[in-house]
Design a protein around this motif. Structure first.
Motif, short mmCIF file in Angstrom:
data_model
loop_
_atom_site.label_atom_id
_atom_site.label_comp_id
_atom_site.label_asym_id
_atom_site.label_seq_id
_atom_site.Cartn_x
_atom_site.Cartn_y
_atom_site.Cartn_z
N LEU A 12 0.81 -1.22 0.00
CA LEU A 12 0.00 0.00 0.00
C LEU A 12 0.84 1.27 0.00
N GLY A 13 2.13 1.15 0.26
CA GLY A 13 2.98 2.33 0.31
C GLY A 13 3.42 2.77 -1.07
N PRO A 14 4.19 3.83 -1.13
CA PRO A 14 4.69 4.31 -2.43
C PRO A 14 5.64 3.30 -3.06
N ALA A 15 5.77 3.38 -4.37
CA ALA A 15 6.66 2.46 -5.09
C ALA A 15 8.09 2.63 -4.58
N ARG A 16 8.75 1.50 -4.36
CA ARG A 16 10.11 1.54 -3.87
C ARG A 16 11.10 1.41 -5.02
N GLU A 17 12.34 1.76 -4.72
CA GLU A 17 13.38 1.60 -5.71
C GLU A 17 13.59 0.11 -5.98
N ARG A 18 14.16 -0.19 -7.12
CA ARG A 18 14.44 -1.57 -7.50
C ARG A 18 15.27 -2.25 -6.42
N GLU A 19 14.77 -3.36 -5.87
CA GLU A 19 15.45 -4.03 -4.77
C GLU A 19 16.52 -4.99 -5.28
N PRO A 20 17.62 -5.10 -4.52
CA PRO A 20 18.61 -6.11 -4.87
C PRO A 20 18.08 -7.50 -4.51
N TYR A 21 18.62 -8.51 -5.14
CA TYR A 21 18.23 -9.87 -4.81
C TYR A 21 19.46 -10.76 -4.73
N VAL A 22 19.28 -11.92 -4.12
CA VAL A 22 20.36 -12.89 -3.93
C VAL A 22 19.95 -14.20 -4.58
N ILE A 23 20.88 -14.84 -5.27
CA ILE A 23 20.68 -16.18 -5.81
C ILE A 23 21.57 -17.13 -5.01
N ARG A 24 21.01 -18.17 -4.44
CA ARG A 24 21.77 -19.08 -3.59
C ARG A 24 21.33 -20.52 -3.83
N PRO A 25 22.15 -21.49 -3.39
CA PRO A 25 21.73 -22.90 -3.48
C PRO A 25 20.59 -23.19 -2.51
N PRO A 26 19.84 -24.26 -2.73
CA PRO A 26 18.75 -24.61 -1.82
C PRO A 26 19.27 -24.99 -0.43
N ARG A 27 18.46 -24.66 0.57
CA ARG A 27 18.75 -25.06 1.94
C ARG A 27 17.59 -25.87 2.48
N THR A 28 17.76 -26.41 3.68
CA THR A 28 16.70 -27.19 4.31
C THR A 28 15.42 -26.36 4.40
N GLY A 29 14.31 -26.92 3.97
CA GLY A 29 13.03 -26.24 3.97
C GLY A 29 12.65 -25.64 2.63
N ASP A 30 13.64 -25.44 1.76
CA ASP A 30 13.36 -24.80 0.47
C ASP A 30 12.53 -25.69 -0.46
N LEU A 31 12.79 -27.01 -0.43
CA LEU A 31 12.08 -27.89 -1.38
C LEU A 31 10.59 -27.95 -1.06
N GLY A 32 10.25 -27.95 0.22
CA GLY A 32 8.84 -27.90 0.59
C GLY A 32 8.19 -26.62 0.13
N TRP A 33 8.94 -25.51 0.22
CA TRP A 33 8.42 -24.23 -0.26
C TRP A 33 8.20 -24.27 -1.76
N VAL A 34 9.11 -24.90 -2.51
CA VAL A 34 8.98 -24.99 -3.97
C VAL A 34 7.67 -25.66 -4.35
N VAL A 35 7.36 -26.79 -3.71
CA VAL A 35 6.11 -27.51 -4.01
C VAL A 35 4.90 -26.66 -3.62
N TYR A 36 4.95 -26.08 -2.43
CA TYR A 36 3.83 -25.29 -1.92
C TYR A 36 3.53 -24.10 -2.83
N ARG A 37 4.57 -23.32 -3.20
CA ARG A 37 4.34 -22.12 -3.99
C ARG A 37 3.91 -22.45 -5.42
N HIS A 38 4.44 -23.53 -5.98
CA HIS A 38 3.94 -23.95 -7.30
C HIS A 38 2.45 -24.27 -7.22
#
Length: 282
Positions: A121-147
């Protein structure tokens, strides 16, 4: 719950708006009245009455601007700074009591929820930086859930698709396969995986970018990471399976050099879909 609707904020004789004016004045050594009015979006007459009350209580002092005599500068007096410090302390104590009954995990959920509201709901923010990393514990469950959740919301795909993603995840072998998770602001925002199809062919699988992170270039970066890994592993070719309704993903694949290899009609949750295989040489 925090007393914002009471006549006196934090057991003081001042309303929420008046306390907010004190807060802004406490953050600056001096502030021009027009700047203060614009910052808080207050009616000029209303702000004038608030400042008159503060002046009568000895909380503020006023002076003309040295650069423009038409402008008036406002500052807190030592008495005003002391009043604000007391209000600030009581506010922190009340919030501390409010949160003390919540476990740390629930406190983190609360703060994350507030951050989400501000982001949406706030004003548009500047382009945010992001990080690319290898999977960690818990990530695979998130992958299935979000798909499952995203493709149900955006395309109406059902549990059969979620089960398909679950099977793909269950077959991952990280002695030969690889994956990457994208994070924005410490939150998962995307994923992709590079899996072995045969000795010379890799397969790009499960590319996903959260709606909140689209437009940052994450999808293309994830695909580039997958291609880089496939080349480093000595694969000669890479393929992927998708559906024609995934227009944004298809643009990313085309930009990365993939070409349509085959197409056939299928169904998903009772809806006809076009199944596509794309590929490119490495």
């Amino acid at each position: 719950m925090i007393g914002a609707l009471q006549a006196g904020m934090l057991d003081s004789p001042y309303s929420l708006t008046e306390v907010r004016v004190l807060f802004e004045l406490a953050q600056a050594e001096r502030m021009e009245t027009g700047e203060l009015r614009g910052l808080l979006d207050l009616d000029a007459g209303y702000l004038s009455r608030i400042l008159a009350r503060f002046e009568g209580d000895g909380l503020i002092g006023r002076e003309r601007s040295a650069s423009d005599a038409r402008k008036q500068l406002v500052r807190l007096t030592p008495e005003g700074a002391e009043v604000f410090a007391g209000l600030d302390r009581r506010s922190a104590e009340e919030i501390g009591r409010l949160l003390s009954g919540l476990p740390e995990a629930d406190q983190e959920r609360l703060v994350a929820g507030m951050a989400t509201i501000r982001a949406l709901l706030g004003p548009a923010r500047e382009r945010e930086p992001y990080v690319i990393r290898p999977p960690r514990t818990g990530d695979l469950g998130w992958v299935v859930y979000r798909h499952g959740v995203l493709y149900s919301e955006e395309y109406g795909w059902g549990t059969e698709f979620e089960q398909l993603v679950s099977r793909i995840v269950g077959e991952l072998d990280f002695s030969r396969d690889a994956g990457w998770i994208a994070e924005v602001g410490g939150e998962r925002a995307g994923c992709v995986f590079c899996v072995r199809q045969d000795d010379t062919t890799a397969k790009l699988r499960m590319l996903l970018v959260e709606p909140s992170a689209r437009g940052l270039g994450i999808g293309r970066r994830l695909v580039d990471e997958c291609l880089r890994h496939a080349r480093a592993e000595g694969y000669k070719r890479i393929t992927l399976w998708t559906r024609d309704s995934l227009v944004s993903a298809r643009r990313i694949y085309q930009a990365a050099g993939f070409e349509l290899e085959s197409e056939e009609t299928g169904t998903e949750n009772g809806v006809e879909v076009k199944e596509q295989v794309w590929s490119r040489d490495l």
